[in-house]
Design a protein around this motif. Structure first.
Motif, PDB file in Angstrom:
ATOM      1  N   SER A  60       0.837  -1.198   0.000  1.00  0.00           N
ATOM      2  CA  SER A  60       0.000   0.000   0.000  1.00  0.00           C
ATOM      3  C   SER A  60       0.867   1.242   0.000  1.00  0.00           C
ATOM      4  CB  SER A  60      -0.899   0.017   1.237  1.00  0.00           C
ATOM      5  OG  SER A  60      -1.753  -1.094   1.254  1.00  0.00           O
ATOM      6  N   PRO A  81     -11.110   4.242  -7.989  1.00  0.00           N
ATOM      7  CA  PRO A  81      -9.925   3.857  -8.760  1.00  0.00           C
ATOM      8  C   PRO A  81     -10.184   3.987 -10.264  1.00  0.00           C
ATOM      9  CG  PRO A  81     -10.521   2.141  -7.179  1.00  0.00           C
ATOM     10  CD  PRO A  81     -11.641   3.134  -7.207  1.00  0.00           C
ATOM     11  N   LEU A  85      -6.667   0.391 -13.850  1.00  0.00           N
ATOM     12  CA  LEU A  85      -5.824  -0.060 -12.737  1.00  0.00           C
ATOM     13  C   LEU A  85      -6.563  -1.091 -11.898  1.00  0.00           C
ATOM     14  CD1 LEU A  85      -4.167   3.269 -11.542  1.00  0.00           C
ATOM     15  CD2 LEU A  85      -3.194   1.492 -12.993  1.00  0.00           C
ATOM     16  N   THR A  91      -6.171  -2.733  -8.179  1.00  0.00           N
ATOM     17  CA  THR A  91      -5.822  -1.565  -7.385  1.00  0.00           C
ATOM     18  C   THR A  91      -7.073  -1.061  -6.691  1.00  0.00           C
ATOM     19  OG1 THR A  91      -4.116  -1.004  -8.978  1.00  0.00           O
ATOM     20  CG2 THR A  91      -4.783   0.723  -7.456  1.00  0.00           C
ATOM     21  N   LEU A 117      -3.762   3.798  -1.596  1.00  0.00           N
ATOM     22  CA  LEU A 117      -3.981   2.732  -2.573  1.00  0.00           C
ATOM     23  C   LEU A 117      -3.289   1.447  -2.158  1.00  0.00           C
ATOM     24  CD1 LEU A 117      -3.205   4.569  -5.959  1.00  0.00           C
ATOM     25  CD2 LEU A 117      -5.447   3.857  -5.134  1.00  0.00           C
ATOM     26  N   THR A 118      -3.890   0.317  -2.565  1.00  0.00           N
ATOM     27  CA  THR A 118      -3.279  -0.994  -2.370  1.00  0.00           C
ATOM     28  C   THR A 118      -3.309  -1.757  -3.681  1.00  0.00           C
ATOM     29  OG1 THR A 118      -3.883  -1.135  -0.040  1.00  0.00           O
ATOM     30  CG2 THR A 118      -3.512  -3.215  -1.162  1.00  0.00           C
ATOM     31  N   ASN A 119      -2.208  -2.436  -3.989  1.00  0.00           N
ATOM     32  CA  ASN A 119      -2.157  -3.373  -5.109  1.00  0.00           C
ATOM     33  C   ASN A 119      -2.608  -4.718  -4.555  1.00  0.00           C
ATOM     34  OD1 ASN A 119      -1.585  -5.191  -7.127  1.00  0.00           O
ATOM     35  ND2 ASN A 119       0.573  -4.642  -7.331  1.00  0.00           N
ATOM     36  N   SER A 121      -3.327  -7.391  -6.281  1.00  0.00           N
ATOM     37  CA  SER A 121      -3.179  -8.364  -7.365  1.00  0.00           C
ATOM     38  C   SER A 121      -3.170  -9.796  -6.835  1.00  0.00           C
ATOM     39  CB  SER A 121      -1.881  -8.108  -8.136  1.00  0.00           C
ATOM     40  OG  SER A 121      -1.671  -9.132  -9.083  1.00  0.00           O
ATOM     41  N   LEU A 127       2.633  -3.190  -9.757  1.00  0.00           N
ATOM     42  CA  LEU A 127       2.071  -1.950 -10.298  1.00  0.00           C
ATOM     43  C   LEU A 127       3.154  -0.886 -10.286  1.00  0.00           C
ATOM     44  CD1 LEU A 127      -0.354  -0.136 -11.133  1.00  0.00           C
ATOM     45  CD2 LEU A 127      -0.790   0.184  -8.691  1.00  0.00           C
TER      46      LEU A 127
END
Length: 164
Positions: A60, A81, A85, A91, A117-119, A121, A127
């Motif tokens: 994050s 978002p 993304l 995201t 924000l958090t990835n 995935s 990202l």
């Protein structure tokens, strides 16, 4: 269309107070661009990142956008978002949907819009966002209140400032 808001930059001093360590705050401040819609039919205003960042899956970050927004009474700005993304990297905004109320403009932090924000995935995609790329979109909506509403509190800050 109703013209109900105006984006502005926060002061350099406020931006420096909020930007994460490790970034050249003066250079990042120069990268701040006021949000615009990509097309005449777009509902969302693209908010860009003034800094480059990289997020591994599960990581994050909190981005200081350098922006504030004056919003007319009876309207709210929602942060969502960017769909590309979200679909490519999952995201997500850490608070799911960012709610920016009109009275946030006068908060102690100049109404500085911070984006967490958090990835998320699930396919181990990293990202990588260059400075100047849109990361979220802002959409304005009208809202109502209950007939017996008697709210009289004063906003001081952002994330969690109204009690939670």
């Amino acid at each position: 269309m109703n013209k109900i808001a105006l984006f502005e930059k926060v002061s350099l001093e406020q931006f420096k107070a909020d930007i994460q360590t490790g970034y050249d705050s003066d250079a990042a401040y120069e990268q701040i661009k006021l949000p615009v819609r990509a097309t005449a039919g777009s509902a969302g205003y693209d908010i860009i990142s003034p800094v480059a960042f990289k997020l591994e899956p599960g990581e994050s970050i909190r981005i200081a956008s350098g922006l504030r927004c004056r919003i007319a009474e009876g309207w709210v700005m929602l942060l969502l978002p960017k769909s590309g993304l979200g679909t490519k990297f999952r995201t997500q905004l850490d608070n799911t949907v960012g709610v920016v109320d009109a009275d946030y403009y006068n908060a102690k932090n100049e109404g500085h819009i911070l984006i967490a924000l958090t990835n998320d995935s699930k396919t181990d995609k990293t990202l990588e966002i260059p400075a100047g790329k849109a990361i979220v979109q802002a959409v304005f909506l009208p809202f109502g209140i209950t007939e017996d509403d008697e709210a009289d509190g004063q906003r001081l800050g952002g994330f969690g400032s109204t009690g939670v």
